[in-house]
Design an enzyme around this catalytic site. Structure first.
Site, PDB file in Angstrom:
ATOM      1  CG  HIS A 128      -1.724  21.627 171.694  1.00  0.00           C
ATOM      2  ND1 HIS A 128      -2.506  20.484 172.088  1.00  0.00           N
ATOM      3  CD2 HIS A 128      -0.684  21.561 172.060  1.00  0.00           C
ATOM      4  CE1 HIS A 128      -1.657  19.713 172.746  1.00  0.00           C
ATOM      5  NE2 HIS A 128      -0.402  20.543 172.721  1.00  0.00           N
ATOM      6  CG  ASP A 166      -5.488  19.661 171.073  1.00  0.00           C
ATOM      7  OD1 ASP A 166      -4.670  20.131 169.864  1.00  0.00           O
ATOM      8  OD2 ASP A 166      -4.900  19.240 171.793  1.00  0.00           O
ATOM      9  N   GLY A 209       5.281  17.884 175.836  1.00  0.00           N
ATOM     10  CA  GLY A 209       6.025  17.480 174.853  1.00  0.00           C
ATOM     11  C   GLY A 209       5.511  16.048 174.347  1.00  0.00           C
ATOM     12  CB  SER A 227       1.216  17.867 172.506  1.00  0.00           C
ATOM     13  OG  SER A 227       0.794  18.073 173.836  1.00  0.00           O
ATOM     14  CB  SER A 244      -5.575  16.667 173.897  1.00  0.00           C
ATOM     15  OG  SER A 244      -5.941  17.836 174.016  1.00  0.00           O
TER      16      SER A 244
END
Length: 397
Positions: free
Chosen positions: A235, A262, A340, A342, A358
């Site tokens: 993402h 993801d 952030g 991620s 994720s």
């Protein structure tokens, strides 16, 4: 179906078989492994998990037992296998637990406590598949939205399929289960603080920017033949999006999948130097492999927003109901995270890379660190499927 605000249902204890003897047989190798654990990592495990340095060798022994015996335990119990996990005793020690829906009360494998439960793992997975199918069958604009339903997964420790919902959204969870056709007796509805969301788009650690617009975190260094790269969350960026570190262009997104999964990898320019490390404050943890850890295992994560945080693995094969679409096959931990983070790394104390960040049940302040650990849902995409799908090799030290 039953509803709870926290995990409270426990399966009955049946027997313990030779745990001390099994762990003693591995004590020499485990002691060496404990000595190799980075001091900063030991500090983080004590801070976040209450695992003191004196307890670390015995924990590592149990973690090793879980890794090496998982497949054998499943074979031993066959169709009646109901899952296995690492559990902590009241005295702070650890043990490996295996559950069965059969009548057996012991294992031929040393060091495994056996518990009898009602449902086999296969039965719970069937209910999970019905929930997935029910979510997939919904038509946007026609079907009732899954508002308030966060995620669902098989929880072997409570011998149930857990459906997590927003506070006050229990009715939405009940409707979701009923419409799916899943056996409600196998399902527990559990309320969860915050809102489930992916974690990009806030500023911060070891970070990279995407098209000079949003921010995410680097996962692990990888190669594909002679090409250098790193894995991250899908993402975070679209294919051909530009990745920058410290303002300089370092590469582009070579491939990604989101939603559904993801996962992504960024192809780097040849000038970049790949290191088998994960940032841990002012220090680094060496990446030594990618063997997946068991439910109950200690795991830490690193990201640009909340830094280095530790917790335990609480569930596997989780389906997350993100606003952008469902993502399946995630692993859930309770190490805190924020927007952030991620794409950032999840790694064990033994240096085994687990996956990339994720999302999670984030509160209005942008993280879930203020939520009790027992109610945190911090989700990561498993590393092994990313490596396999894109033909990548993990850089290890």
């Amino acid at each position: 179906m039953y509803v709870s605000n926290h995990r409270s249902r426990r399966v009955a204890r049946v027997s313990v078989s030779c745990l001390v003897a099994a762990l003693a047989a591995m004590s020499c190798g485990a002691a060496l492994a404990a000595d190799q654990v980075d001091p900063q990592l030991k500090f983080a495990m004590q801070r976040d998990l209450g695992i003191f340095p004196t307890q670390l060798p015995q924990y590592l022994q149990t973690e090793k037992l879980a890794r090496t015996q998982a497949a054998a335990i499943e074979r031993e119990f066959g169709a009646q296998f109901a899952g296995s996990w690492i559990e902590r005793n009241e005295d702070g020690s650890f043990k490996l637990v295996a559950a069965t829906s059969g009548a057996r009360k012991s294992s031929t494998l040393g060091g495994v406590e056996v518990r009898n439960v009602r449902y086999s793992l296969k039965q719970l997975q069937s209910a999970m598949e019905q929930l997935d199918a029910g979510a997939n069958a919904r038509v946007k604009g026609v079907s009732k939205p899954l508002d308030g339903v966060q995620s669902w997964y098989v929880d072997p420790r409570s011998n149930a399929v857990v459906v997590k919902v927003d506070d006050g959204a229990t009715e939405a969870g009940v409707d979701f289960v009923a419409l799916s056709g899943a056996d409600s007796a196998q399902v527990r509805i559990e309320s969860s603080p915050g809102k489930l969301q992916t974690t990009a788009n806030i500023v911060g650690g070891i970070e990279y920017s995407i098209n000079n617009a949003s921010l995410c975190s680097v996962g692990f260094s990888v190669t594909r033949g002679a090409t250098k790269g790193f894995v991250t969350a899908g993402h975070c960026g679209t294919v051909n999006a530009t990745a920058r570190i410290g303002g300089a262009v370092v590469g582009t997104f070579a491939a990604r999948v989101f939603p559904g999964n993801d996962r992504a990898w960024v192809s780097l320019t040849s000038a970049q130097t790949l290191l088998p490390r994960v940032a841990n404050g002012s220090s680094f943890v060496t990446v030594r492999g990618s063997t997946e850890a068991a439910v109950g295992a200690a795991v830490c994560r690193s990201g640009r927003t909340t830094g280095y945080q530790c917790g335990t693995i609480t569930a596997k094969n989780v389906t997350a109901n993100y606003a952008e679409g469902a993502v399946r096959g995630l692993t859930q931990g309770n190490a805190c995270m924020g927007r952030g983070d991620s794409g950032g790394s999840w790694i064990t104390s033994a240096g085994q890379a687990q996956g990339v960040m994720s999302g999670g049940n984030v509160q209005s302040n942008g993280n879930n660190c203020g939520i009790p650990a027992s109610q945190r849902s911090s989700l990561f995409e498993r590393l092994q499927p990313i490596l396999s799908q894109y033909g990548l090799s993990l850089v290890t030290g």
